[in-house]
Design a protein around this motif. Structure first.
Motif: not given
Length: 103
Positions: A27-32, A37-43, A50-59
């Motif tokens: 997980v990265l937080y896009n400061l701009s 955002e969720v990223h994959s080290s294999l790609q 983009v996480v479609p919510f304002d916070e990281l939670d079960e959703r």
């Protein structure tokens, strides 16, 4: 990645729990853009979504499971079914409007 901050620790351990879904996720937080955002080290292009919510939670975890590439066919089927239902609803509304205009 100047405009990003990596999220390694969070209140609900979402960054760790995402690894249960896919070991390559991080997980990265896009400061701009002020979003997660969720990223994959294999790609090569690591961006996944983009996480479609304002916070990281079960959703976030549910969204990650639902949008995984191995569910692509099921997701396309769900989208097509939804589009068909929307189309049928619009047709019914148009028919009702025509009936009202005629009567």
């Amino acid at each position: 990645m100047v405009n990003y901050q990596e999220i390694k620790d969070d209140v609900y351990y979402i960054s760790d729990r995402l690894k249960e879904i896919d070991e390559s996720y991080y997980v990265l937080y896009n400061l701009s853009k002020n979003c997660y955002e969720v990223h994959s080290s294999l790609q090569k292009n690591s961006y996944c979504f983009v996480v479609p919510f304002d916070e990281l939670d079960e959703r976030t975890l549910a969204f990650a499971r639902r949008t995984r590439s191995d569910r692509r066919d099921k997701l396309i089927e769900e989208i097509e079914k939804n589009n068909e239902e929307v189309y049928k609803k619009q047709i019914k509304q148009q028919v009702n409007l025509l009936k009202e205009a005629i009567c």
